[in-house]
Design a protein around this motif. Structure first.
Motif, short mmCIF file in Angstrom:
data_model
loop_
_atom_site.label_atom_id
_atom_site.label_comp_id
_atom_site.label_asym_id
_atom_site.label_seq_id
_atom_site.Cartn_x
_atom_site.Cartn_y
_atom_site.Cartn_z
N VAL A 390 27.65 -3.55 -17.07
CA VAL A 390 27.04 -3.70 -15.75
C VAL A 390 26.20 -2.45 -15.50
O VAL A 390 26.18 -1.53 -16.32
CB VAL A 390 28.11 -3.89 -14.65
CG1 VAL A 390 28.85 -5.20 -14.85
CG2 VAL A 390 29.09 -2.73 -14.63
N THR A 391 25.54 -2.39 -14.37
CA THR A 391 24.66 -1.23 -14.12
C THR A 391 25.23 -0.35 -13.01
O THR A 391 25.90 -0.82 -12.09
CB THR A 391 23.25 -1.70 -13.73
OG1 THR A 391 23.34 -2.57 -12.60
CG2 THR A 391 22.59 -2.41 -14.88
N GLY A 392 24.91 0.95 -13.12
CA GLY A 392 25.37 1.91 -12.14
C GLY A 392 24.86 1.59 -10.75
O GLY A 392 23.74 1.10 -10.58
N ASP A 393 25.69 1.87 -9.74
CA ASP A 393 25.35 1.52 -8.36
C ASP A 393 25.50 2.72 -7.44
O ASP A 393 25.90 3.81 -7.86
CB ASP A 393 26.22 0.35 -7.88
CG ASP A 393 27.72 0.64 -8.03
OD1 ASP A 393 28.10 1.83 -8.10
OD2 ASP A 393 28.51 -0.33 -8.06
N ASP A 394 25.21 2.52 -6.17
CA ASP A 394 25.28 3.60 -5.19
C ASP A 394 26.70 4.12 -5.02
O ASP A 394 26.91 5.32 -4.77
CB ASP A 394 24.75 3.12 -3.83
CG ASP A 394 23.25 2.93 -3.82
OD1 ASP A 394 22.56 3.62 -4.63
OD2 ASP A 394 22.75 2.10 -3.05
N ALA A 395 27.68 3.26 -5.13
CA ALA A 395 29.07 3.67 -4.94
C ALA A 395 29.53 4.68 -5.99
O ALA A 395 30.50 5.41 -5.76
CB ALA A 395 29.98 2.44 -4.94
N HIS A 396 28.85 4.72 -7.12
CA HIS A 396 29.24 5.62 -8.21
C HIS A 396 28.13 6.63 -8.51
O HIS A 396 27.98 7.08 -9.64
CB HIS A 396 29.56 4.81 -9.47
CG HIS A 396 30.75 3.91 -9.33
ND1 HIS A 396 30.67 2.69 -8.72
CD2 HIS A 396 32.06 4.07 -9.70
CE1 HIS A 396 31.87 2.11 -8.73
NE2 HIS A 396 32.72 2.93 -9.30
N GLN A 397 27.38 7.00 -7.49
CA GLN A 397 26.19 7.81 -7.70
C GLN A 397 26.46 9.17 -8.32
O GLN A 397 25.55 9.76 -8.92
CB GLN A 397 25.46 8.01 -6.37
CG GLN A 397 26.25 8.77 -5.32
CD GLN A 397 25.45 9.03 -4.06
OE1 GLN A 397 24.28 9.39 -4.14
NE2 GLN A 397 26.06 8.83 -2.90
N TYR A 398 27.68 9.69 -8.21
CA TYR A 398 27.99 10.98 -8.81
C TYR A 398 28.79 10.86 -10.12
O TYR A 398 29.19 11.86 -10.69
CB TYR A 398 28.76 11.85 -7.82
CG TYR A 398 27.92 12.22 -6.60
CD1 TYR A 398 26.75 12.96 -6.74
CD2 TYR A 398 28.28 11.77 -5.33
CE1 TYR A 398 25.97 13.28 -5.64
CE2 TYR A 398 27.51 12.09 -4.22
CZ TYR A 398 26.36 12.84 -4.38
OH TYR A 398 25.58 13.16 -3.29
N ALA A 407 29.62 0.37 -19.46
CA ALA A 407 30.81 -0.48 -19.57
C ALA A 407 31.51 -0.56 -18.22
O ALA A 407 31.70 0.44 -17.52
CB ALA A 407 31.76 0.08 -20.62
N LYS A 408 31.92 -1.74 -17.85
CA LYS A 408 32.54 -1.97 -16.55
C LYS A 408 33.84 -1.19 -16.39
O LYS A 408 34.23 -0.86 -15.27
CB LYS A 408 32.80 -3.47 -16.36
CG LYS A 408 33.17 -3.86 -14.94
CD LYS A 408 33.25 -5.37 -14.78
CE LYS A 408 33.51 -5.73 -13.31
NZ LYS A 408 33.59 -7.21 -13.12
N GLY A 409 34.49 -0.89 -17.50
CA GLY A 409 35.73 -0.13 -17.45
C GLY A 409 35.58 1.27 -16.90
O GLY A 409 36.58 1.92 -16.55
N ASN A 410 34.35 1.77 -16.81
CA ASN A 410 34.12 3.11 -16.27
C ASN A 410 33.95 3.12 -14.76
O ASN A 410 33.83 4.19 -14.16
CB ASN A 410 32.87 3.72 -16.92
CG ASN A 410 33.03 3.92 -18.42
OD1 ASN A 410 34.06 4.37 -18.87
ND2 ASN A 410 32.00 3.55 -19.18
N GLY A 425 26.36 6.70 -20.05
CA GLY A 425 26.02 6.42 -18.66
C GLY A 425 26.63 7.40 -17.67
O GLY A 425 26.27 7.39 -16.48
N ALA A 426 27.52 8.26 -18.14
CA ALA A 426 28.15 9.23 -17.25
C ALA A 426 27.15 10.30 -16.82
O ALA A 426 26.28 10.71 -17.60
CB ALA A 426 29.34 9.89 -17.95
#
Length: 637
Positions: A390-398, A407-410, A425-426
């Motif tokens: 999946v793709t990174g979103d605002d909720a995980h911006q940091y 990977a969705k597991g992250n 992606g981190a």
């Protein structure tokens, strides 16, 4: 007493008897070594020498054989970890352990092991001759004696964890010792642990509670350290590997008596709990507390989210902070193996980062969800589809780059996961970029983090970020932010106390309290609340067995990559189960994944670790059994 770090490196002594190095120095050498206080002090530094060498994680079975970090197996050049044989400890998991030339051989000092019998011999010699210097004040003599007693106890303890029953070397042998006198037989496991515990008690009485002059005495042993070690020793003695272990019923001494007790003794857990309580009280009195983040260097922007991650990491990488009960002087020397390339500066120097410390996916899945429960228990977390992209979103911006395929597991993981582990992606704060609004990304598919060649790359696609301080900068002019290696932290004592109390009488308010204190820093609710609200097994914390599983996982998370998990898994007799399945990772080879997202996110079995029942106890080298016929080989070897 001068600071230990620069001194112990200068001191080495030759081995005399390979099978058990206890033959004493000649009289002339001893007279010279103890002619005055300065000479005696130098000899004491020699006793410390191998203790400091234990800071090297390559030498620590708790690190190299834990399954937390693996080292690539198909390298064309195997000298990238400090020279030929530097990866010996990691190869134990490849099934290469043997009795003819054992890996991590601490009996003789080979294959990344250290000759601890030599160290014990030095301690005995020191204790037998410390009365000689006429210019040594009594208060210093008392302290030095206690330090040598602690060191001797710890060296024995390290050997017990590896070999089980060992000989006890309590006194220096005379100059004219016979061959029969140095052919010392092994003692039962219970006798070994009791010896270490009693010797620690003796040492504690002569040690200061804290170091008064840290500029000149950092690294010396205190009674606070010794009490913490005693707690660990007794918890180890109470654990299944050494307390009523039927798997080693067939290991008998030369008189046919078992080395391992066959009936579990519950009172050992009570003894260990009392030791933990005393250690925590001593630590509190000495000023121990959880690490509080202290900013060093220039920071462009740091959110509260990033600050939380750096607080978790800083407990390890900020040397001598109040959370570290026991810290060894040597610096952690393998940041370049744990780091990922995140920017052009780091990538410009191909020798700056090797990234070979690879975290298997299985280890990454030990960490909880953001709800504080295991990923396979969280009712709200999509465990089945954790390997989808999946793709990174605002909720995980940091934590994850917005819009980046990952990977969705992250997603939706606890803070310790984001502090300790990096992945494709981190977002990686630091390494030259301290703006978390524009942080560098770990691009392992087609970017800087992808292997530049067949030698310098991560085998699984997960990095042990915890081991790399944000202040370190890699590049043509690499600047390390060095830190000394912590051996025992306050949170480890808290969780050990919780473990022991649960083994004594099951769940209680006190057990929950000490677990929850650790979880609170990571932003998690207490275990009872978390399991009740989010777990598909809400009653798990209410039973002794359920809470035991929670405590074990909590220790593996909190102490990840610190060289502790391998020892814990051994004493719990759980390491064989952990290593029963293949080490897995993503398809990180650019030649195979063609630097595409679909090619990279293919789950692959990197290799199947080999760990049989016999591997819980290390083999004694075959030659040692020939030279000392009183020794008995470890069972199954």
């Amino acid at each position: 007493m001068k600071k230990l770090l620069p001194i112990f490196l200068l001191l080495t002594l030759a081995s005399c008897k390979k099978y058990l190095d206890v033959t004493p120095d000649d009289e002339a050498t001893l007279n010279s070594s103890f002619a005055n206080a300065n000479e005696a002090e130098a000899y004491l530094f020699g006793c410390y020498s191998n203790m400091q060498n234990l800071a090297d994680v390559r030498r620590n079975a708790g690190f190299t054989t834990s399954g937390e970090v693996i080292f690539p197996i198909n390298l064309s050049d195997r000298t990238t970890l400090g020279g030929a044989g530097g990866d010996a400890g990691f190869t134990v998991m490849q099934g290469l352990q043997n009795a003819d030339n054992p890996l991590l051989n601490y009996w003789d000092g080979y294959n990344m092991g250290l000759n601890l019998w030599q160290s014990i011999r030095m301690c005995n010699t020191f204790l037998a001759n410390i009365d000689q210097p006429q210019d040594l004040p009594q208060y210093e003599k008392t302290r030095w004696i206690a330090e040598a007693q602690f060191l001797k106890a710890y060296y024995h303890y390290w050997l017990i964890r590896m070999y089980g029953p060992i000989p006890i070397e309590d006194v220096a042998l005379p100059v004219n010792a016979t061959t029969d006198q140095v052919r010392v037989p092994q003692q039962s496991v219970d006798s070994c642990f009791n010896y270490v515990s009693n010797l620690l008690d003796t040492a504690i009485a002569g040690l200061p509670a804290v170091i008064q002059n840290q500029a000149t005495e950092q690294g010396r042993i205190t009674s606070t350290i010794a009490l913490a070690v005693k707690a660990e020793v007794l918890a180890t003695a109470a654990s299944p590997l050494f307390n009523g272990n039927p798997d080693y019923a067939g290991m008998l001494d030369k008189n046919g008596k078992p080395f391992f007790n066959q009936t579990p003794d519950p009172s050992k857990w009570q003894r260990a709990a009392s030791a933990c309580q005393a250690a925590i009280a001593a630590a509190n009195a000495a000023g121990a507390s959880l690490y509080q983040f202290k900013q060093t260097g220039n920071v462009v922007h740091m959110s509260d989210s990033t600050k939380t991650l750096l607080t978790i990491q800083g407990a390890v990488t900020e040397s001598w902070n109040p959370e570290q009960i026991w810290t060894l002087n040597p610096y952690f020397g393998w940041q370049y193996q744990a780091a990922a390339r995140t920017n052009a500066n780091a990538a410009a120097n191909v020798f700056a980062i090797y990234s070979q410390f690879s975290v298997p996916i299985g280890e990454s899945e030990i960490f909880y969800t953001n709800n504080g429960v295991p990923i396979n228990e969280d009712k709200t977390w999509d465990y089945t589809n954790r390997y989808t992209v999946v793709t990174g979103d605002d909720a995980h911006q940091y934590y994850i780059k917005k819009g980046y395929p990952c990977a969705k597991g992250n997603f939706d993981r606890e803070n310790r996961y984001y502090a300790d582990v990096a992945y494709d992606g981190a977002l990686w704060f630091g390494l030259g970029n301290t703006d978390d609004n524009n942080a560098d990304v770990v691009n392992a598919v087609s970017g800087f983090a992808a292997p530049p060649d067949a030698l310098r790359g991560n085998a699984t696609g997960y990095w042990a970020r915890k081991l790399v301080p944000y202040q370190t900068v890699f590049g043509n002019n690499t600047v390390y932010y060095n830190y000394s290696w912590p051996f025992i932290r306050l949170t480890s004592l808290w969780l050990l106390y919780a473990e022991c109390l649960n083994e004594v009488s099951g769940p209680s308010a006190t057990v929950y309290q000490y677990i929850d204190q650790v979880r609170a820093r990571a932003g998690l609710q207490g275990v009872v609340q978390s399991w009740a609200q989010y777990s598909n097994n809400p009653g798990k914390p209410n039973s002794q067995a359920g809470l035991r599983a929670i405590i074990h996982q909590e220790r593996r998370i909190e102490l990840a990559f610190e060289g502790q998990a391998g020892w814990d898994l051994r004493r719990w007799k759980e390491l064989q189960g952990v290593l029963a399945t293949p080490f897995q990772g993503w398809n990180t080879d650019p030649g195979q994944n063609h630097k595409t997202v679909s090619g990279y996110y293919q789950l692959v079995n990197y290799y199947q670790p080999v760990f049989a029942l016999k591997d819980y106890i290390y083999p004694i080298q075959t030659y040692d059994l020939l030279t000392n016929p009183n020794l008995v080989q470890s069972l199954y070897w």
